[in-house]
Structure formats: C-alpha cells, structure tokens
Write an enzyme that holds these catalytic residues in place. Structure first.
Site, PDB file in Angstrom:
ATOM      1  N   GLU B  47      49.984  28.672  54.385  1.00 29.29           N
ATOM      2  CA  GLU B  47      51.412  28.813  54.707  1.00 29.29           C
ATOM      3  C   GLU B  47      51.757  30.056  54.851  1.00 29.29           C
ATOM      4  O   GLU B  47      50.975  31.105  54.581  1.00 29.29           O
ATOM      5  CB  GLU B  47      52.284  28.716  52.976  1.00 29.29           C
ATOM      6  CG  GLU B  47      53.323  29.045  53.041  1.00 29.29           C
ATOM      7  CD  GLU B  47      53.743  28.861  51.405  1.00 29.29           C
ATOM      8  OE1 GLU B  47      53.151  29.585  50.742  1.00 29.29           O
ATOM      9  OE2 GLU B  47      54.978  28.506  51.324  1.00 29.29           O
ATOM     10  N   ASN B 110      60.427  26.832  55.902  1.00 30.17           N
ATOM     11  CA  ASN B 110      59.172  27.022  55.696  1.00 30.17           C
ATOM     12  C   ASN B 110      58.212  26.023  56.372  1.00 30.17           C
ATOM     13  O   ASN B 110      58.179  24.654  55.817  1.00 30.17           O
ATOM     14  CB  ASN B 110      59.065  27.327  54.167  1.00 30.17           C
ATOM     15  CG  ASN B 110      57.466  27.896  53.770  1.00 30.17           C
ATOM     16  OD1 ASN B 110      56.578  27.597  54.566  1.00 30.17           O
ATOM     17  ND2 ASN B 110      57.393  28.296  52.633  1.00 30.17           N
ATOM     18  N   LYS B 127      58.733  22.330  54.852  1.00 26.89           N
ATOM     19  CA  LYS B 127      58.690  22.337  52.999  1.00 26.89           C
ATOM     20  C   LYS B 127      59.845  21.630  52.403  1.00 26.89           C
ATOM     21  O   LYS B 127      61.001  22.300  52.574  1.00 26.89           O
ATOM     22  CB  LYS B 127      58.317  23.750  52.555  1.00 26.89           C
ATOM     23  CG  LYS B 127      57.941  23.803  51.222  1.00 26.89           C
ATOM     24  CD  LYS B 127      57.439  25.472  50.938  1.00 26.89           C
ATOM     25  CE  LYS B 127      56.855  25.749  49.524  1.00 26.89           C
ATOM     26  NZ  LYS B 127      56.307  26.824  49.319  1.00 26.89           N
ATOM     27  N   GLU B 146      62.202  32.105  48.118  1.00 24.15           N
ATOM     28  CA  GLU B 146      62.242  30.774  48.948  1.00 24.15           C
ATOM     29  C   GLU B 146      63.436  30.118  48.964  1.00 24.15           C
ATOM     30  O   GLU B 146      64.039  29.534  49.993  1.00 24.15           O
ATOM     31  CB  GLU B 146      61.042  29.955  48.549  1.00 24.15           C
ATOM     32  CG  GLU B 146      59.891  30.743  48.914  1.00 24.15           C
ATOM     33  CD  GLU B 146      58.530  29.676  49.065  1.00 24.15           C
ATOM     34  OE1 GLU B 146      58.619  28.698  49.697  1.00 24.15           O
ATOM     35  OE2 GLU B 146      57.511  29.870  48.445  1.00 24.15           O
ATOM     36  N   CYS B 171      52.537  24.479  50.010  1.00 25.53           N
ATOM     37  CA  CYS B 171      52.080  25.365  48.579  1.00 25.53           C
ATOM     38  C   CYS B 171      52.794  24.376  47.529  1.00 25.53           C
ATOM     39  O   CYS B 171      52.148  23.569  46.780  1.00 25.53           O
ATOM     40  CB  CYS B 171      53.091  26.644  48.712  1.00 25.53           C
ATOM     41  SG  CYS B 171      52.909  27.910  47.452  1.00 25.53           S
ATOM     42  N   ASN B 196      50.554  30.213  49.144  1.00 24.57           N
ATOM     43  CA  ASN B 196      50.607  31.519  48.909  1.00 24.57           C
ATOM     44  C   ASN B 196      50.856  31.494  47.380  1.00 24.57           C
ATOM     45  O   ASN B 196      52.244  31.203  46.982  1.00 24.57           O
ATOM     46  CB  ASN B 196      51.550  32.427  49.424  1.00 24.57           C
ATOM     47  CG  ASN B 196      51.190  32.677  51.019  1.00 24.57           C
ATOM     48  OD1 ASN B 196      50.813  33.885  51.274  1.00 24.57           O
ATOM     49  ND2 ASN B 196      51.671  31.990  51.883  1.00 24.57           N
TER      50      ASN B 196
END
Lengths: 319, 319
Positions: B47, B110, B127, B146, B171, B196
C-alpha cells in the site's frame, strides 16, 4: 470493571447408536457436576448431543429418523439435566434434533438452546447453514444428510444472559463469516458453538489432514473480527466407525485459544472469561459504527453464490 | 489441469520522508528484476508504495499533503516501472495515493492498480475501509489520519488476468470478512493486498504484541472461507520512527501460508500458485450456490454498527 463468566467446553466422546437418551444424559450430568465443582457458570455441550450423529445414514423410514428427534424440551429423559442445572445454579448450551408442529406442519430443525442458572430456556437457535446433501449418495463411505433431515433456521439472535450478550451457532455455521458478523452487529460477547465434524470429507479428501486447523482458524477469526469470545465444542472420537475431530476450545476476543481439550473423549476445558475484554476490540479496530461500509457489501445479500442470485435466479452477465 | 501463477510478495522496507519517487521506483524495479529472474509472472508491492506513510502526520497545508499524491498513473517518475514490466513481461500490483478530479471536484483515494504483462492497467481499486481518525489527536504518539486525507472507495471488483480471477484490497480491508466475501461471490481466485501496519496501535496498545498474529489470522481465514489465494505485502520496518510489522506472505486456498518474508526490509517471497487449487473449496465446503443463506444475512447491509443503521440513523429498539 470486569465481568467474569467461567465457561466449560463440555466435549463428548462418541455416542453409539444403541446408547439411550438416559445413558447420554447421565454423561452430560457427570460433566455438569465436574464443571460446577470447578466453579463454572456455564457448560457448553456439542451439536446433536443426545444421540449418535444420525445424518451419516440414509433412512427410508421417516419413523426411524424421527426416533432421533425430541418432541419436547425438556422431555422425559432430559428433564433431569434441567433439574440438576437449577439445583447447582449452572447454565448450559445443548444441541439436539427438534421436531415441532407449526400451523399443522411438521418441522425438523438442528437446534440448540441456552438454559440459564434457574433451568429456564432463555434462547433457542435453529441451524442456518446445513451442510452435506439431500439425496442418498451411495459412493460416500458415509452420508451427510443434514439437508434431507432438517430445514434451515431463520437467523442468528442474541440474548442478555450470564452478565453479557450471548449468541449461538451450530457446526457448519462456524465456517461462515456471516454467522459471527450478524451476531457481532447485535453486540455479541460470547458465541457458543457445538459441532460434529468427521475428519474425512468424502467430496474433498485432499483436505482431511487440515480439519483441525480449519476448525480453529474460522472460530479464531470470527472471535477477533467481532471482538467476542467463542466456545467451540465437539462430539469427538470414533463414532459408529466414523472418526470425528475433537479440538474443543475457548477463544478470547483476541483470537487466541485460551483453553482446549486434548482428548477425543468426554472432557471439559475451562476458561475464566472476562467479557470486558471484548470492549477494546469493539471500541477500536472493530468499532463497526465508525469503520464498516455497508454500501460496499450489497452482494452479500443480493447473491447466494457466484452463479445464483439470492432469489435463485441466475446472476446476470456483467454490464 | 493446472493453472500456475508464479507470484512474488514484494515487501518494502521503510521509505524515508526525504526519499524521492525516483529513488523508490528504483527499489521497486530492483525487486521486479529479481522476481522476473526467479520466474515470476506477477509482483505485489505494498500500500502507498511510492512514499513514506504520510497519514502518520497532521498537516494543515493541503498543498503539503498533496505532494504525496499521484495526479496521473503512470506519471513521470513511475513510467519506468511500467516500461520495465512490459520489457520483462511481468505484471504488478502497486498501491499509491491518487488525486483525481471528478466532475470538477478534487477526490483523493488510497488506491491500488493491477498492471498486466503488457504494462496496461487492468484493474483499479480504491480502499473501502479507511482506518484511523479524521481529526488531529495530539495525545497519540503518531497520527493515523486516513479518514482525513482520503475518501472511501465504492466496492470490490475483480477481473480476469494472469489466467484467473484477480481481486484487490488494501491494508485495513483485510481485517473485514466482507472484503473477501464480496470478491468470493465474484469467483475470485487471488486477492492482492498491500499494507502499512504499525506495531503500536495508540487506542489499544494492549494488543500490540498480537499484530503479526492478527495479520495472518484474517488473511488465512479470508483465503479459506472463499477458496482463494491471498497475497499480503507489507511496507515494513522502522519508518520515520514508527515500527511497522512485516509478515508479508502468500496464502493458499487451504488457509496455509505457503511463502513468507522473514525480514522487515526490501525482500521478495515467492510461491508457485496453482489456481485450480481453489476449485475443491469452491465446489465443496464453500460452494456458495449450495450452502449460503442470504435471507439470514440482512443485518450485514442494513446496519453499519451495533447502534447505527446503514443510513446513519439509530438502531431501533427491539420489538
């Protein structure tokens, strides 16, 4: 603050076809006394815990099948278990085959009940995910006719009991993430699951050596992903010539196995479960209200499978 | 019959804030050459693989944030990676921060892309499950913003590529069973996931020691429960003072880990994956068309959480 529930996984060894309800109930009572002596609030018995696992046989005579079913709970042979629970002040989960008449129609379910310390049934569950097949398949070493002998239940409820939010599932339900999630969305803190799992799966024998690994994997993931305890309890050992896995265990909301049986016979494994351990998962990583994205999940209810919609029609071709 | 895809989990060690895209792409290219030399068809990167994990900082200046985003893909610095893929005939999964303008509005996601052997993007994913928080929380040792810097994507698509059905997630998506199921319902055979993951989770430090266990648990369960390979790839090691887990791995449809990285630096782990291994799970235990019961799953899309309906209103009291 801590909310402790002391739980016993009350694993059963095999039950012979010839064994009577009275004999089986005596085994259940012996484990209940042991669990009570060890300070337990609750003992969890397996799926279909009163008889041998009869879906392994194809019966043509419905009357012969119905001998494995309970028409009332408690009934004549099981009342002693309820009486002992009340006397000791201990609760239990019990799986059994249920025959009931609804609006004049005979219904048969693979059922579990949760009984509280007063001997009262506080939750009933009917197995949603019936495994196996509906027709006689003579090529198998043994049958798995749950789809023939039972109809599926409607869903996964929870109830407040033993100081927390309790839910139930049965055997094959534990392999399906939806099982845990539907209860997780109701705040479940402990999911009780009885099972009968042959080591050998006739349609896919290439996975037989992984039976115990898969058993633990799905329950550990279900626990962690919903911040709940899971108690999984086997009927284990070689029953009527068919070997069943043991692996009964108690799993924390971390996904860690915190107690487990080590035999394939009648055995209890005990854990002191602090229901407040659920909180840090439910409030952080798995705070559903903050992190879930239901608008991305539609297919889970719209489709039954890769090729079939939930209503049974074919999946339409991609636009 | 067998359909083999040789896959490399292309784990990255830390990327410093000062490191340029050109420097990072050189590291990615070195791993791509290594994977190609080892016979791989596909390499999976983490990611946000082009920069340091910037959501760990609170920035007030949007221009400073936007420096971490890509406005085109491939862009000036990433084109060399696409060119090398085409030259070698190897595909890749790449995670990056995407800035795009839709109907005059700037959108930030993302994102991951799947690039085939010809250097063409064949699937893009944004994402869905953004973790962390949207507001500056100075009490944390580091931020996880995020929810501030990205908006969630719409869903989980799949595509036919590399001889099978390929899907992607990023993730935190890997912790949610819905992620795998929505792709499983589209017949996915390999799910590619970059991540991550800091070892330390400020809101629940009591679980830090379980980070690697949880990482594997959720991906192994997702693989088994949907009969699919899963490739999970970390950006690992101590990046700008924050320690991230490694644990990059390739998981078979059995749920078994069949390859894994052992360091927290730039490292590839390789597995020869027979996509036909998916079949025995998809046709037996996890034959969705035969065994799923969507009528029992309604709550999964009707509710966001225990207290909130999918539309944001409170859950009504029990009848």
């Amino acid at each position: 603050m801590a909310r402790f529930v002391n739980v016993a996984a009350g694993q059963l060894g095999p039950i012979a076809k010839s064994e009577t309800r009275t004999e089986v109930v005596a085994r259940l009572m012996a484990m209940m006394r042991r669990a009570h002596a060890d300070g337990c609030d609750l003992i969890v018995y397996p799926e279909l815990a009163l008889t041998t696992f009869f879906p392994r046989w194809y019966f043509e005579d419905q009357a012969e099948i119905d001998e494995f079913f309970e028409r009332e709970m408690p009934g004549a042979e099981t009342r002693r278990l309820f009486d002992l629970a009340r006397e000791l002040g201990i609760g239990f989960y019990l799986g059994y085959a249920e025959l009931t008449v609804e609006a004049g129609i005979v219904r048969r379910y693979n059922t579990s009940i949760l009984v509280d310390r007063t001997g009262a049934i506080v939750l009933k569950y009917r197995k949603v995910h019936l495994p196996g097949h509906a027709e006689h398949e003579p090529w198998r070493k043994f049958q798995h006719l749950e789809k023939r002998y039972f109809e599926p239940g409607a869903g996964f409820g929870v109830t407040s009991a033993f100081g927390g939010v309790m839910g139930m599932a049965i055997c094959n339900d534990r392999r399906w993430s939806e099982t845990y999630r539907v209860m997780g969305l109701q705040g479940v803190e402990m999911v009780l699951i009885g099972y009968n799992t042959p080591v050998h799966n006739p349609p896919a024998p290439e996975h037989d050596h992984l039976s115990l690994f898969h058993n633990h994997l799905v329950m550990q993931a279900g626990a962690y992903q919903n911040g709940t305890f899971v108690v999984g309890v086997a009927k284990a050992g070689i029953e009527e010539g068919v070997e069943h896995i043991g692996g009964s265990c108690i799993i924390a909301p971390s996904g860690e196995i915190i107690a487990s049986c080590t035999t394939t016979g009648d055995e209890i494994a005990i854990a002191r479960c602090d229901l407040d351990l659920c909180n840090s998962y439910k409030r952080t990583t798995f705070n559903f209200d903050v992190h879930r994205q239901p608008r991305a999940y539609g297919m889970i209810v719209e489709r039954k499978g890769v090729t079939t919609m939930a209503d049974g029609t074919p999946v339409p071709p991609k636009a």
